[in-house]
Design a protein around this motif. Structure first.
Motif, PDB file in Angstrom:
ATOM      1  N   SER A  53      46.808 -20.958  27.072  1.00 56.21           N
ATOM      2  CA  SER A  53      46.179 -20.483  25.827  1.00 56.21           C
ATOM      3  C   SER A  53      47.018 -20.916  24.630  1.00 56.21           C
ATOM      4  O   SER A  53      47.818 -20.132  24.103  1.00 56.21           O
ATOM      5  N   PRO A  54      46.877 -22.175  24.198  1.00 50.10           N
ATOM      6  CA  PRO A  54      47.659 -22.645  23.046  1.00 50.10           C
ATOM      7  C   PRO A  54      47.470 -21.774  21.802  1.00 50.10           C
ATOM      8  O   PRO A  54      48.369 -21.684  20.973  1.00 50.10           O
ATOM      9  N   ALA A  55      46.316 -21.120  21.690  1.00 53.25           N
ATOM     10  CA  ALA A  55      46.080 -20.260  20.527  1.00 53.25           C
ATOM     11  C   ALA A  55      47.033 -19.065  20.505  1.00 53.25           C
ATOM     12  O   ALA A  55      47.178 -18.398  19.471  1.00 53.25           O
ATOM     13  N   LEU A  56      47.687 -18.809  21.649  1.00 56.90           N
ATOM     14  CA  LEU A  56      48.638 -17.698  21.724  1.00 56.90           C
ATOM     15  C   LEU A  56      49.970 -18.034  21.047  1.00 56.90           C
ATOM     16  O   LEU A  56      50.766 -17.139  20.790  1.00 56.90           O
ATOM     17  N   GLN A  57      50.200 -19.296  20.752  1.00 54.79           N
ATOM     18  CA  GLN A  57      51.523 -19.702  20.250  1.00 54.79           C
ATOM     19  C   GLN A  57      52.014 -18.884  19.063  1.00 54.79           C
ATOM     20  O   GLN A  57      53.191 -18.503  19.033  1.00 54.79           O
ATOM     21  N   PRO A  58      51.188 -18.592  18.060  1.00 50.67           N
ATOM     22  CA  PRO A  58      51.705 -17.772  16.955  1.00 50.67           C
ATOM     23  C   PRO A  58      52.219 -16.407  17.417  1.00 50.67           C
ATOM     24  O   PRO A  58      53.236 -15.918  16.914  1.00 50.67           O
ATOM     25  N   ARG A  59      51.537 -15.797  18.409  1.00 49.76           N
ATOM     26  CA  ARG A  59      51.998 -14.505  18.919  1.00 49.76           C
ATOM     27  C   ARG A  59      53.290 -14.675  19.723  1.00 49.76           C
ATOM     28  O   ARG A  59      54.180 -13.821  19.661  1.00 49.76           O
ATOM     29  N   LEU A  60      53.389 -15.785  20.495  1.00 57.48           N
ATOM     30  CA  LEU A  60      54.622 -16.076  21.224  1.00 57.48           C
ATOM     31  C   LEU A  60      55.786 -16.228  20.247  1.00 57.48           C
ATOM     32  O   LEU A  60      56.854 -15.636  20.437  1.00 57.48           O
ATOM     33  N   ARG A  61      55.577 -17.002  19.189  1.00 55.41           N
ATOM     34  CA  ARG A  61      56.635 -17.222  18.206  1.00 55.41           C
ATOM     35  C   ARG A  61      57.031 -15.900  17.541  1.00 55.41           C
ATOM     36  O   ARG A  61      58.210 -15.631  17.337  1.00 55.41           O
ATOM     37  N   GLY A  62      56.046 -15.090  17.218  1.00 55.84           N
ATOM     38  CA  GLY A  62      56.346 -13.800  16.596  1.00 55.84           C
ATOM     39  C   GLY A  62      57.155 -12.896  17.508  1.00 55.84           C
ATOM     40  O   GLY A  62      58.108 -12.237  17.073  1.00 55.84           O
ATOM     41  N   LEU A  63      56.791 -12.872  18.797  1.00 54.58           N
ATOM     42  CA  LEU A  63      57.494 -12.007  19.746  1.00 54.58           C
ATOM     43  C   LEU A  63      58.925 -12.491  19.963  1.00 54.58           C
ATOM     44  O   LEU A  63      59.866 -11.687  19.987  1.00 54.58           O
ATOM     45  N   MET A  64      59.096 -13.808  20.119  1.00 55.19           N
ATOM     46  CA  MET A  64      60.443 -14.337  20.315  1.00 55.19           C
ATOM     47  C   MET A  64      61.293 -14.139  19.051  1.00 55.19           C
ATOM     48  O   MET A  64      62.504 -13.906  19.135  1.00 55.19           O
ATOM     49  N   HIS A  65      60.655 -14.192  17.900  1.00 53.01           N
ATOM     50  CA  HIS A  65      61.347 -13.902  16.640  1.00 53.01           C
ATOM     51  C   HIS A  65      61.863 -12.461  16.650  1.00 53.01           C
ATOM     52  O   HIS A  65      63.042 -12.201  16.369  1.00 53.01           O
ATOM     53  N   ARG A  66      60.999 -11.532  17.017  1.00 53.52           N
ATOM     54  CA  ARG A  66      61.404 -10.123  17.002  1.00 53.52           C
ATOM     55  C   ARG A  66      62.453  -9.832  18.083  1.00 53.52           C
ATOM     56  O   ARG A  66      63.389  -9.049  17.857  1.00 53.52           O
ATOM     57  N   LEU A  67      62.299 -10.455  19.253  1.00 48.80           N
ATOM     58  CA  LEU A  67      63.322 -10.263  20.302  1.00 48.80           C
ATOM     59  C   LEU A  67      64.668 -10.814  19.834  1.00 48.80           C
ATOM     60  O   LEU A  67      65.709 -10.182  20.051  1.00 48.80           O
ATOM     61  N   SER A  68      64.659 -11.962  19.194  1.00 46.46           N
ATOM     62  CA  SER A  68      65.925 -12.517  18.700  1.00 46.46           C
ATOM     63  C   SER A  68      66.548 -11.595  17.663  1.00 46.46           C
ATOM     64  O   SER A  68      67.781 -11.472  17.592  1.00 46.46           O
ATOM     65  N   ARG A  69      65.724 -10.920  16.868  1.00 46.22           N
ATOM     66  CA  ARG A  69      66.255  -9.947  15.906  1.00 46.22           C
ATOM     67  C   ARG A  69      66.862  -8.748  16.624  1.00 46.22           C
ATOM     68  O   ARG A  69      67.901  -8.221  16.206  1.00 46.22           O
ATOM     69  N   ARG A  70      66.230  -8.307  17.690  1.00 48.22           N
ATOM     70  CA  ARG A  70      66.798  -7.199  18.468  1.00 48.22           C
ATOM     71  C   ARG A  70      68.152  -7.593  19.026  1.00 48.22           C
ATOM     72  O   ARG A  70      69.087  -6.770  19.103  1.00 48.22           O
ATOM     73  N   MET A  71      68.306  -8.865  19.383  1.00 46.78           N
ATOM     74  CA  MET A  71      69.561  -9.353  19.957  1.00 46.78           C
ATOM     75  C   MET A  71      70.642  -9.575  18.900  1.00 46.78           C
ATOM     76  O   MET A  71      71.759  -9.960  19.232  1.00 46.78           O
ATOM     77  N   ASP A  72      70.317  -9.309  17.643  1.00 48.03           N
ATOM     78  CA  ASP A  72      71.329  -9.345  16.585  1.00 48.03           C
ATOM     79  C   ASP A  72      72.210  -8.094  16.593  1.00 48.03           C
ATOM     80  O   ASP A  72      73.260  -8.063  15.946  1.00 48.03           O
ATOM     81  N   ALA A  73      71.765  -7.060  17.301  1.00 46.73           N
ATOM     82  CA  ALA A  73      72.544  -5.815  17.357  1.00 46.73           C
ATOM     83  C   ALA A  73      73.756  -6.011  18.256  1.00 46.73           C
ATOM     84  O   ALA A  73      73.631  -6.384  19.430  1.00 46.73           O
TER      85      ALA A  73
END
Length: 582
Positions: A53-73
């Protein structure tokens, strides 16, 4: 209990026939660990396969963005018994090994475009390495194929057997006054755009690093490690040359060719011994290390084309290693380094110190000449220690100048790139991977509750993801999808952090298995390295393949980076170097 849980996990596996029927885009030089996973076995985001589902890419990018922010702690690690070490430091692994791991990564994978930036698998993300761990990252294609990285042996002599090195410089003097050759070779270049980064009348911009792999000038520590291996090679070239019989002019080329091949193989044998007996022992779980470090390891990952692509004969690297497990080294990077007795440098300055980023301040000056006892434990020294391994990276790896944003999330830093690349590679899900391993090596999975007990694993992930709501602002839906289907590079770090009694001091069982399968598997494919002979015996046999005597009889049994540094200091006559080498 462990055994029922392992048996339950193994029911998730599918037959080899079903797996072979799975169709998935790939990139040349890559494959999947064990075999290509079925769509049902691949990593998913909110229950959807990103590849389907290539249309999912924006949601994938958003989730990985938020996970990377969680890993800033920042992680609050337990205090060491040795109060001299900071709680986040790892006294088991001096920081030189962080960069030896990076050097090894360069020797296994070379892609034109990172998958995270390319956004999809294809020719741009192909792996150019076709033979693993043969020091192609140092030697390139040899003096004929990569002549720019080799120096002429003598005036009016077209032989090239030594790697180029450059003089260090002193801050207040011209580069020519720097001595000895302690930096990689660097040069300026004509630019058709007319852009000149030199300082008129003061300094020429040395924009080009003359190395086989441009990534070996990614930062000052990497270029210094590359120079270390080049010094070893060049010194052994001199060592062999002194023992050769004199040759007439017509024999010189053949003699040089033989000398280069012999010494290259010797340096490779030393490198392999260090990987097997030093590096892997430090980062791998001891039980897993014991299973793989012996003369006849029982490998799991041996598909039909294990010797390479069935069409080309080329070796291929698993995505689950290159874009998953082996990313753990990024978590080991320190926020600052004591380079030598003259300087401490923060991570940003260290990363910025390259020919591409800072050409007018090249070659490296005396403040950047590494004193190797600060990076490896030599004669009782207390080196810089690496960071403990866990889901957190030093702030410098999030710098927007070194790792700028490249997509709509505007997320900067290396961590987001690691997570996104894993999401785009169609890798095994953590659950399916554990199930496969449980079916093949149940005793490995039974070692860890985090592996054999899925409910426990999900609860532990959920608890950690929800623990710092100010970081990343993960939604309940985010937490559920990530705890049930975590990206592999994140889980490898999480597993290392949660090991009872060894929090972050080494990889956990899953990470250890995957790293061991690739590294020890590559070593097993090298006939000399896999022979089981001691290093002195390997070198003796190697010398006699080219010469009538053992030219390496004075080379000690080098099985650690500390021993390599000490031997290089001796053979390159650097024991009294200024700035200090040892």
């Amino acid at each position: 209990m462990a055994v029922p849980k392992v048996a339950e996990a193994s029911t998730l596996q599918t037959s080899g026939t079903e797996a072979r029927d799975a169709v998935q885009p790939t990139a040349p030089g890559f494959r999947h660990f064990l075999r290509t996973p079925l769509p049902s076995q691949r990593f998913r985001v909110f229950g959807i396969d990103p590849l389907e589902s290539p249309a999912l890419q924006p949601r994938l990018r958003g989730l990985m963005h938020r996970l990377s922010r969680r890993m800033d702690a920042e992680i609050y690690w337990p205090q060491h018994d040795d109060e001299a070490a900071e709680h986040w430091e790892n006294p088991r692994i001096p920081s030189g090994y962080t960069y030896l791991l990076q050097f090894v990564a360069h020797d296994l994978v070379h892609s034109a475009i990172p998958l995270s930036v390319a956004g999809t698998l294809g020719a741009g993300t192909a792996n150019a390495r076709r033979i693993p761990l043969r020091l192609e990252t140092l030697f390139g294609s040899g003096p004929v194929g990569s002549p720019h990285i080799y120096a002429l042996d003598a005036p009016n002599d077209d032989r090239r057997t030594k790697l180029r090195l450059g003089r260090m410089r002193w801050k207040e003097n011209e580069p020519a006054t720097g001595c000895p050759f302690r930096d990689i070779a660097r040069t300026g270049a004509e630019n058709v755009t007319g852009i000149d980064r030199s300082i008129a009348g003061m300094r020429v911009a040395l924009t080009e690093a003359l190395v086989a792999d441009p990534r070996n000038d990614d930062h000052a520590v990497m270029s210094q490690l590359t120079a270390l291996f080049a010094l070893l090679h060049n010194s052994l070239i001199d060592h062999v040359r002194r023992q050769e019989r004199s040759h007439g002019p017509n024999d010189r080329f053949g003699a040089a060719y033989k000398r280069f091949l012999c010494v290259r193989e010797a340096v490779t044998a030393i490198y392999h011994d260090i990987l097997r007996k030093d590096l892997m022992q430090r980062v791998i779980h001891p039980t897993i290390y014991a299973a793989y470090s012996g003369p006849t390891p029982n490998f799991i990952d041996r598909p039909d084309q294990s010797a390479g692509d069935s069409a080309t004969g080329d070796w291929q690297i698993p995505f689950e290693f290159s874009h998953g497990a082996f990313r753990f080294g990024h978590a080991m990077v320190r926020p600052e380094y004591n380079i030598n007795d003259l300087s401490n440098q923060d991570l940003y300055n260290t990363l910025e110190k390259t020919s591409a980023n800072d050409p007018v301040n090249m070659p490296l000056d005396e403040t950047w000449m590494i004193r190797w006892s600060h990076f490896f434990r030599i004669n009782g020294s207390k080196p810089n220690f690496s960071r403990r391994i866990g889901p957190y990276l030093s702030d410098g790896l999030g710098n927007d100048q070194i790792f700028p944003a490249f997509d709509e999330t505007e997320r900067v830093g290396l961590l987001y790139r690691d997570l996104l690349g894993a999401g785009l590679a169609g890798m095994w899900s953590v659950d399916a991977l554990i199930a496969e391993l449980a079916a093949r090596r149940p005793h490995f999975v039974a070692m860890s509750r985090l592996l054999f007990d899925r409910d426990y694993r999900v609860s532990q992930l959920r608890e950690w993801l929800a623990a710092a709501p100010a970081y990343g602002k993960l939604t309940d839906e985010d937490i559920e999808t990530l705890s049930n289907d975590p990206p592999l590079p994140f889980f490898i770090l999480f597993e290392a952090m949660r090991q009872p009694g060894a929090e972050g001091l080494r990889l956990g069982p899953l990470g250890s298995i995957m790293v061991s399968e690739v590294i020890f598997g590559a070593l097993a494919g090298d006939l000399r390295s896999s022979s089981g002979d001691s290093l002195p015996d390997q070198l003796a046999d190697l010398s006699r393949e080219h010469y009538p005597a053992n030219f390496f009889q004075d080379v000690p049994d080098i099985s650690s980076m500390a021993q390599l540094v000490e031997f290089t200091a001796e053979i390159a006559e650097l024991k009294q170097a200024v700035p200090a080498f040892l």
